[in-house]
Design a protein around this motif. Structure first.
Motif, PDB file in Angstrom:
ATOM      1  N   UNK A   7       1.024  -1.251  -0.032  1.00 35.02           N
ATOM      2  CA  UNK A   7      -0.044  -0.037   0.104  1.00 35.02           C
ATOM      3  C   UNK A   7       0.787   1.398   0.004  1.00 35.02           C
ATOM      4  N   UNK A   8       2.251   1.241   0.252  1.00 40.62           N
ATOM      5  CA  UNK A   8       2.873   2.449   0.053  1.00 40.62           C
ATOM      6  C   UNK A   8       3.302   2.537  -1.296  1.00 40.62           C
ATOM      7  N   UNK A   9       2.371   3.167  -2.188  1.00 38.60           N
ATOM      8  CA  UNK A   9       2.770   3.579  -3.490  1.00 38.60           C
ATOM      9  C   UNK A   9       1.908   4.846  -3.872  1.00 38.60           C
ATOM     10  N   UNK A  10       2.554   5.482  -4.831  1.00 40.96           N
ATOM     11  CA  UNK A  10       1.535   6.609  -5.357  1.00 40.96           C
ATOM     12  C   UNK A  10       0.069   6.285  -5.714  1.00 40.96           C
ATOM     13  N   UNK A  53      -7.095   2.512  -9.293  1.00 39.71           N
ATOM     14  CA  UNK A  53      -6.790   1.391 -10.435  1.00 39.71           C
ATOM     15  C   UNK A  53      -6.262   1.715 -11.432  1.00 39.71           C
ATOM     16  N   UNK A  54      -6.542   2.891 -12.347  1.00 38.88           N
ATOM     17  CA  UNK A  54      -5.781   3.389 -13.292  1.00 38.88           C
ATOM     18  C   UNK A  54      -4.317   3.551 -13.015  1.00 38.88           C
ATOM     19  N   UNK A  55      -4.202   4.350 -11.939  1.00 43.18           N
ATOM     20  CA  UNK A  55      -2.649   4.720 -11.680  1.00 43.18           C
ATOM     21  C   UNK A  55      -2.019   3.123 -11.529  1.00 43.18           C
ATOM     22  N   UNK A  56      -2.478   2.284 -10.676  1.00 46.03           N
ATOM     23  CA  UNK A  56      -1.996   0.893 -10.743  1.00 46.03           C
ATOM     24  C   UNK A  56      -1.638   0.397 -12.108  1.00 46.03           C
ATOM     25  N   UNK A  57      -2.509   0.456 -13.004  1.00 49.35           N
ATOM     26  CA  UNK A  57      -2.521  -0.147 -14.271  1.00 49.35           C
ATOM     27  C   UNK A  57      -1.181   0.577 -14.955  1.00 49.35           C
ATOM     28  N   UNK A  58      -1.049   1.699 -14.864  1.00 51.44           N
ATOM     29  CA  UNK A  58       0.024   2.611 -15.255  1.00 51.44           C
ATOM     30  C   UNK A  58       1.443   2.293 -14.587  1.00 51.44           C
ATOM     31  N   UNK A  59       1.493   1.335 -13.781  1.00 53.87           N
ATOM     32  CA  UNK A  59       2.776   0.970 -13.067  1.00 53.87           C
ATOM     33  C   UNK A  59       3.071   1.771 -11.907  1.00 53.87           C
ATOM     34  N   UNK A  60       2.190   2.313 -11.400  1.00 52.46           N
ATOM     35  CA  UNK A  60       2.444   3.266 -10.118  1.00 52.46           C
ATOM     36  C   UNK A  60       2.157   2.471  -9.047  1.00 52.46           C
ATOM     37  N   UNK A  61       1.676   1.443  -8.971  1.00 57.11           N
ATOM     38  CA  UNK A  61       1.204   0.586  -7.752  1.00 57.11           C
ATOM     39  C   UNK A  61       2.190  -0.494  -7.508  1.00 57.11           C
ATOM     40  N   UNK A  62       1.909  -1.143  -6.525  1.00 55.16           N
ATOM     41  CA  UNK A  62       2.776  -2.542  -6.273  1.00 55.16           C
ATOM     42  C   UNK A  62       2.625  -3.633  -7.129  1.00 55.16           C
ATOM     43  N   UNK A  63       3.545  -4.088  -7.852  1.00 57.96           N
ATOM     44  CA  UNK A  63       3.522  -5.196  -8.681  1.00 57.96           C
ATOM     45  C   UNK A  63       3.351  -6.601  -7.769  1.00 57.96           C
ATOM     46  N   UNK A  64       2.371  -7.260  -8.412  1.00 55.79           N
ATOM     47  CA  UNK A  64       1.887  -8.474  -7.465  1.00 55.79           C
ATOM     48  C   UNK A  64       3.176  -9.560  -6.834  1.00 55.79           C
ATOM     49  N   UNK A  65       4.060  -9.593  -8.039  1.00 56.77           N
ATOM     50  CA  UNK A  65       5.087 -10.466  -7.656  1.00 56.77           C
ATOM     51  C   UNK A  65       6.091 -10.192  -6.461  1.00 56.77           C
ATOM     52  N   UNK A  66       5.870  -8.901  -5.972  1.00 57.48           N
ATOM     53  CA  UNK A  66       6.639  -8.320  -4.970  1.00 57.48           C
ATOM     54  C   UNK A  66       6.311  -8.739  -3.720  1.00 57.48           C
ATOM     55  N   UNK A  67       5.297  -9.191  -3.610  1.00 57.16           N
ATOM     56  CA  UNK A  67       4.621  -9.435  -1.989  1.00 57.16           C
ATOM     57  C   UNK A  67       4.593 -10.873  -1.695  1.00 57.16           C
ATOM     58  N   UNK A  68       5.121 -11.409  -0.699  1.00 55.66           N
ATOM     59  CA  UNK A  68       5.406 -12.663  -0.312  1.00 55.66           C
ATOM     60  C   UNK A  68       3.874 -13.613  -0.455  1.00 55.66           C
ATOM     61  N   UNK A  69       2.804 -12.855  -0.372  1.00 52.58           N
ATOM     62  CA  UNK A  69       1.337 -13.447  -0.361  1.00 52.58           C
ATOM     63  C   UNK A  69       1.188 -14.279  -1.841  1.00 52.58           C
TER      64      UNK A  69
END
Length: 83
Positions: A7-10, A53-69
């Protein structure tokens, strides 16, 4: 979660801030008994989710593979193994 960047993303911060402002607007107009302003505030809350959601799709969110879950157990070394 200690040591997590969840959650610590733009994208997350922007979506939450916009939604919080919408929540405050809706609360203010609810107390003032103004239904149109209340629904406008809820529209701003929804806008926060869309913007995040749009910012996440633009690459400003956390990628799914970086979280251990989100990691598959087979891709990791067994616990205690030294590599």
């Amino acid at each position: 979660m200690a040591g997590s960047s969840h959650g610590h993303t733009p994208a997350a911060w922007t979506g939450v801030i916009i939604s919080f402002i919408g929540f405050c607007i809706a609360g203010l107009f609810m107390v003032a008994a103004q239904p149109a302003g209340f629904w406008a505030g809820l529209g701003v809350v929804a806008l926060g989710g869309v913007v995040g959601y749009i910012m996440r799709m633009m690459g400003l969110g956390q990628p799914k593979h970086s979280h251990p879950v989100h990691q598959v157990a087979g891709e990791q070394a067994p616990a205690g193994a030294k590599g």
